[in-house]
Scaffold this motif. Structure first.
Motif, PDB file in Angstrom:
ATOM      1  N   TRP A  92      58.628  42.047  21.071  1.00 16.16           N
ATOM      2  CA  TRP A  92      58.545  42.301  22.506  1.00 16.16           C
ATOM      3  C   TRP A  92      57.170  41.923  23.060  1.00 16.16           C
ATOM      4  CZ3 TRP A  92      61.850  46.210  25.310  1.00 16.16           C
ATOM      5  CH2 TRP A  92      63.105  46.335  24.700  1.00 16.16           C
ATOM      6  N   GLY A  93      56.132  42.213  22.304  1.00 15.25           N
ATOM      7  CA  GLY A  93      54.782  41.862  22.756  1.00 15.25           C
ATOM      8  C   GLY A  93      54.645  40.378  22.993  1.00 15.25           C
ATOM      9  N   LEU A  94      55.112  39.588  22.026  1.00  9.18           N
ATOM     10  CA  LEU A  94      55.065  38.133  22.203  1.00  9.18           C
ATOM     11  C   LEU A  94      55.976  37.674  23.338  1.00  9.18           C
ATOM     12  CD1 LEU A  94      54.937  36.778  18.551  1.00  9.18           C
ATOM     13  CD2 LEU A  94      53.238  36.453  20.345  1.00  9.18           C
ATOM     14  N   PHE A  95      57.167  38.274  23.413  1.00 12.76           N
ATOM     15  CA  PHE A  95      58.109  37.902  24.468  1.00 12.76           C
ATOM     16  C   PHE A  95      57.477  38.077  25.852  1.00 12.76           C
ATOM     17  CE2 PHE A  95      61.458  39.095  27.502  1.00 12.76           C
ATOM     18  CZ  PHE A  95      62.292  37.994  27.407  1.00 12.76           C
ATOM     19  N   PHE A  96      56.915  39.246  26.106  1.00  9.36           N
ATOM     20  CA  PHE A  96      56.341  39.493  27.434  1.00  9.36           C
ATOM     21  C   PHE A  96      55.001  38.799  27.631  1.00  9.36           C
ATOM     22  CE2 PHE A  96      59.518  42.922  27.415  1.00  9.36           C
ATOM     23  CZ  PHE A  96      60.176  42.559  28.578  1.00  9.36           C
ATOM     24  N   LEU A  97      54.264  38.559  26.568  1.00  7.82           N
ATOM     25  CA  LEU A  97      53.036  37.773  26.673  1.00  7.82           C
ATOM     26  C   LEU A  97      53.364  36.342  27.097  1.00  7.82           C
ATOM     27  CD1 LEU A  97      49.938  37.543  26.182  1.00  7.82           C
ATOM     28  CD2 LEU A  97      50.511  36.778  23.869  1.00  7.82           C
ATOM     29  N   LEU A  98      54.421  35.806  26.540  1.00  9.84           N
ATOM     30  CA  LEU A  98      54.811  34.437  26.891  1.00  9.84           C
ATOM     31  C   LEU A  98      55.484  34.345  28.261  1.00  9.84           C
ATOM     32  CD1 LEU A  98      56.196  33.256  23.426  1.00  9.84           C
ATOM     33  CD2 LEU A  98      54.069  32.532  24.524  1.00  9.84           C
ATOM     34  N   THR A  99      56.325  35.321  28.612  1.00 10.71           N
ATOM     35  CA  THR A  99      57.084  35.216  29.867  1.00 10.71           C
ATOM     36  C   THR A  99      56.291  35.635  31.098  1.00 10.71           C
ATOM     37  OG1 THR A  99      58.074  37.390  29.524  1.00 10.71           O
ATOM     38  CG2 THR A  99      59.352  35.478  28.804  1.00 10.71           C
TER      39      THR A  99
ATOM     40  N   VAL B 192      73.232  36.209  28.750  1.00 11.21           N
ATOM     41  CA  VAL B 192      72.984  37.451  29.487  1.00 11.21           C
ATOM     42  C   VAL B 192      72.118  37.191  30.716  1.00 11.21           C
ATOM     43  CG1 VAL B 192      71.852  39.715  29.346  1.00 11.21           C
ATOM     44  CG2 VAL B 192      73.323  38.957  27.492  1.00 11.21           C
ATOM     45  N   THR B 193      71.063  36.383  30.553  1.00  9.58           N
ATOM     46  CA  THR B 193      70.162  36.158  31.690  1.00  9.58           C
ATOM     47  C   THR B 193      70.759  35.217  32.731  1.00  9.58           C
ATOM     48  OG1 THR B 193      68.983  34.431  30.450  1.00  9.58           O
ATOM     49  CG2 THR B 193      68.046  36.651  30.418  1.00  9.58           C
ATOM     50  N   HIS B 194      71.406  34.149  32.292  1.00  9.94           N
ATOM     51  CA  HIS B 194      71.956  33.190  33.256  1.00  9.94           C
ATOM     52  C   HIS B 194      73.422  33.459  33.577  1.00  9.94           C
ATOM     53  CE1 HIS B 194      68.285  30.933  33.287  1.00  9.94           C
ATOM     54  NE2 HIS B 194      68.309  30.836  31.958  1.00  9.94           N
ATOM     55  N   GLY B 195      74.206  33.705  32.558  1.00  6.92           N
ATOM     56  CA  GLY B 195      75.633  33.943  32.774  1.00  6.92           C
ATOM     57  C   GLY B 195      75.917  35.245  33.498  1.00  6.92           C
ATOM     58  N   LEU B 196      75.189  36.301  33.144  1.00 10.10           N
ATOM     59  CA  LEU B 196      75.392  37.602  33.782  1.00 10.10           C
ATOM     60  C   LEU B 196      74.369  37.887  34.889  1.00 10.10           C
ATOM     61  CD1 LEU B 196      76.221  39.799  30.643  1.00 10.10           C
ATOM     62  CD2 LEU B 196      77.799  38.654  32.202  1.00 10.10           C
ATOM     63  N   GLY B 197      73.417  36.987  35.060  1.00 11.16           N
ATOM     64  CA  GLY B 197      72.440  37.131  36.135  1.00 11.16           C
ATOM     65  C   GLY B 197      71.342  38.162  35.887  1.00 11.16           C
ATOM     66  N   LEU B 198      71.065  38.468  34.633  1.00 12.00           N
ATOM     67  CA  LEU B 198      69.996  39.431  34.327  1.00 12.00           C
ATOM     68  C   LEU B 198      68.697  38.689  34.034  1.00 12.00           C
ATOM     69  CD1 LEU B 198      71.649  42.172  32.080  1.00 12.00           C
ATOM     70  CD2 LEU B 198      70.843  42.393  34.426  1.00 12.00           C
ATOM     71  N   SER B 199      68.118  38.063  35.060  1.00 11.82           N
ATOM     72  CA  SER B 199      66.822  37.407  34.887  1.00 11.82           C
ATOM     73  C   SER B 199      66.118  37.345  36.232  1.00 11.82           C
ATOM     74  CB  SER B 199      66.972  36.008  34.296  1.00 11.82           C
ATOM     75  OG  SER B 199      67.428  35.094  35.265  1.00 11.82           O
ATOM     76  N   GLY B 200      64.869  37.019  36.159  1.00  9.88           N
ATOM     77  CA  GLY B 200      64.102  36.836  37.384  1.00  9.88           C
ATOM     78  C   GLY B 200      63.140  37.971  37.687  1.00  9.88           C
ATOM     79  N   THR B 201      63.399  39.141  37.183  1.00  9.41           N
ATOM     80  CA  THR B 201      62.473  40.255  37.382  1.00  9.41           C
ATOM     81  C   THR B 201      62.187  40.904  36.034  1.00  9.41           C
ATOM     82  OG1 THR B 201      64.132  41.997  37.656  1.00  9.41           O
ATOM     83  CG2 THR B 201      63.515  40.761  39.643  1.00  9.41           C
ATOM     84  N   PHE B 202      61.113  41.648  35.966  1.00 11.60           N
ATOM     85  CA  PHE B 202      60.750  42.345  34.733  1.00 11.60           C
ATOM     86  C   PHE B 202      61.873  43.247  34.262  1.00 11.60           C
ATOM     87  CE2 PHE B 202      59.139  46.214  32.751  1.00 11.60           C
ATOM     88  CZ  PHE B 202      58.482  45.683  31.646  1.00 11.60           C
ATOM     89  N   TRP B 203      62.474  44.011  35.173  1.00 13.06           N
ATOM     90  CA  TRP B 203      63.498  44.988  34.800  1.00 13.06           C
ATOM     91  C   TRP B 203      64.782  44.327  34.325  1.00 13.06           C
ATOM     92  CZ3 TRP B 203      61.488  49.266  33.573  1.00 13.06           C
ATOM     93  CH2 TRP B 203      60.351  49.718  34.248  1.00 13.06           C
ATOM     94  N   LYS B 204      65.140  43.204  34.931  1.00  9.28           N
ATOM     95  CA  LYS B 204      66.328  42.480  34.469  1.00  9.28           C
ATOM     96  C   LYS B 204      66.084  41.861  33.096  1.00  9.28           C
ATOM     97  CE  LYS B 204      68.441  41.374  38.911  1.00  9.28           C
ATOM     98  NZ  LYS B 204      68.826  40.287  39.818  1.00  9.28           N
ATOM     99  N   ASP B 205      64.883  41.278  32.903  1.00 10.12           N
ATOM    100  CA  ASP B 205      64.542  40.725  31.584  1.00 10.12           C
ATOM    101  C   ASP B 205      64.513  41.825  30.534  1.00 10.12           C
ATOM    102  OD1 ASP B 205      64.356  38.137  32.522  1.00 10.12           O
ATOM    103  OD2 ASP B 205      62.162  38.113  32.616  1.00 10.12           O
TER     104      ASP B 205
END
Length: 170
Positions: free
Chosen positions: A58-65, A128-141
């Protein structure tokens, strides 16, 4: 021999009492309970090690995103693979208690499992992020990450236990 008959009766009575405690199956349920507890304890250790691996992932994921604006579907496998290296090193000894060399068939199986699960994880994250629309904000990610992590954790434990770190007698 004086008292020999009494000793035999005492041992017989002890056996009957112990068999009664274990049930009418002469110990089969006791064995199953121990096996179940052993597997449950392995799962608990696996999950505890996974907390550390998740911190890395998770640390790397959020550091990169977040600061570097890397797409979630690219950041996902990077964090996952780095955490997987830690997972192999720790779980092989702590969780599964293997005595095999570090560089062994286990490492090959683990690497294959990790590569396949990383690909599945990335595809699932993309869905999940594109097909279900869970992307674009911290909480959706974050919601997407929680779901994908839960799924891949259970999948990995099952396959690690049954295939990667299987014991010699299985």
């Amino acid at each position: 021999v004086p008292g020999a008959g009494g000793t035999k009766r005492n041992l017989t009575a002890l056996y009957i009492r112990e068999a009664g405690r274990m049930g009418k199956d002469n110990g089969k349920n006791g064995f199953r309970r121990r096996k179940y507890r052993s597997e449950l304890w392995k799962l608990c250790k696996y999950l505890l090690v996974g907390v550390g691996n998740s911190a890395i992932d998770w640390g790397l994921f959020f550091l990169l995103t977040v600061p570097f604006s890397v797409a979630a579907w690219i950041a996902q496998p990077i964090g996952y693979i780095v955490a997987a290296i830690n997972s192999y090193a720790v779980n092989r000894k702590v969780t599964f208690g293997t005595i095999r060399r570090f560089f062994s068939a286990e490492l090959l199986r683990f690497s294959l499992l990790t590569a396949l699960t990383a690909a599945a994880s990335s595809l699932l994250m993309g869905f999940v992020t594109h097909g279900l629309g869970l992307s674009g904000t911290f909480w959706k990610d974050l919601a997407a990450k929680v779901g994908v992590t839960a799924f891949t954790s259970l999948l990995n434990f099952s396959l690690s236990r049954l295939w990667v770190f299987r014991s010699a007698e299985e």
